[in-house]
Structure formats: structure tokens, C-alpha cells
Design a protein around this motif. Structure first.
Motif, short mmCIF file in Angstrom:
data_model
loop_
_atom_site.label_atom_id
_atom_site.label_comp_id
_atom_site.label_asym_id
_atom_site.label_seq_id
_atom_site.Cartn_x
_atom_site.Cartn_y
_atom_site.Cartn_z
N CYS A 66 1.12 -1.10 0.05
CA CYS A 66 0.20 -0.03 -0.18
C CYS A 66 1.07 1.19 -0.03
O CYS A 66 1.86 1.16 0.71
N ALA A 68 0.09 4.14 1.10
CA ALA A 68 -0.13 5.02 2.01
C ALA A 68 0.30 4.50 3.29
O ALA A 68 1.18 5.37 3.90
N CYS A 69 0.10 3.44 3.51
CA CYS A 69 0.73 2.67 5.00
C CYS A 69 1.78 1.63 4.99
O CYS A 69 2.28 1.37 5.74
N CYS A 84 -7.43 -0.47 0.71
CA CYS A 84 -6.47 -0.98 1.88
C CYS A 84 -7.32 -1.65 3.00
O CYS A 84 -7.95 -1.02 3.63
N PHE A 86 -5.47 -2.46 5.49
CA PHE A 86 -4.77 -1.95 6.66
C PHE A 86 -5.14 -0.34 7.20
O PHE A 86 -5.40 -0.11 8.32
N CYS A 87 -5.27 0.18 6.28
CA CYS A 87 -5.33 1.86 6.58
C CYS A 87 -6.85 2.45 5.86
O CYS A 87 -7.09 3.38 6.29
ZN LIG Z 1 -2.79 1.09 3.36
#
Ligand SMILES: [Zn+2]
Length: 98
Positions: A66, A68-69, A84, A86-87
Motif C-alpha cells: 500500500c 499510503a501505509c 487497503c 490496513f489503513c
Molecule cells: Zn494502506
């Protein structure tokens, strides 16, 4: 519920002063009609966006990171990962056919 940009609305607020209030500060007054003409904000557009970065490939599985994270996930394809896990970022390149 309709979301509007409060910052934009503030720009339209008018400073008024009431004569009968001794310690007259600045009052911000916004007309209801100002609220009506504010553009509606799509909540989905506020969600942060990211994209999957392909990292590795082993036995038919791709490793996606990802942007972003920077968490990684092994999948055969990124096409089903629209967000995502995760985030929660919205993925913008999920249309790539793999
Ligand atoms: Zn993410």
C-alpha cells in the motif's frame, strides 16, 4: 445529511456589530441561503487514496504494498482490493488486469 465545506462557508460570513452590546466583538453571520448554495461534498472523495505497488511474485501470488501505509498483502490480483485493508485508503489503480 448533506456535507458542505465549512471553510468555504466561513468566507461568506459577514462581520456584524450590534450597537446594543457594549463589548461588541465581531459576530460572524451566515445566511441560511448561503448554506443552500454551498456545493455538496461527496464523503467518498474525502477518503485518502493510495495505490498498490507490486513488490514480489511467487507461485502465482503477487505481493502488493500500500502506497499510503506500506503494509503488504499477498494476492493473486489487486483487482479485488479496492480499499487497503490496513489503513482504509481507496485504491485508484485497481483496474489493472492481471
Ligand atoms: Zn494502506
Amino acid at each position: 445529511m448533506r456535507l458542505i465545506d465549512a471553510d468555504e462557508l466561513k468566507k461568506r460570513a459577514e462581520k456584524v456589530c450590534f450597537a446594543d452590546i457594549p463589548d461588541c466583538g465581531d459576530f460572524d453571520v451566515v445566511g441560511v441561503s448561503d448554506i443552500d448554495i454551498m456545493p455538496t461534498i461527496d464523503p467518498e472523495s474525502l477518503r485518502p487514496t493510495a495505490h498498490w505497488i507490486k513488490r514480489g511474485y511467487v507461485c502465482g501470488e503477487n505481493e502488493y504494498e500500500c502506497s499510503a501505509c506500506h503494509e503488504t498483502e499477498w494476492r493473486t490480483s489487486a483487482s479485488r482490493m479496492k480499499y487497503c485493508m490496513f489503513c482504509g485508503a481507496r485504491m485508484v489503480n485497481t483496474d489493472e488486469s492481471l
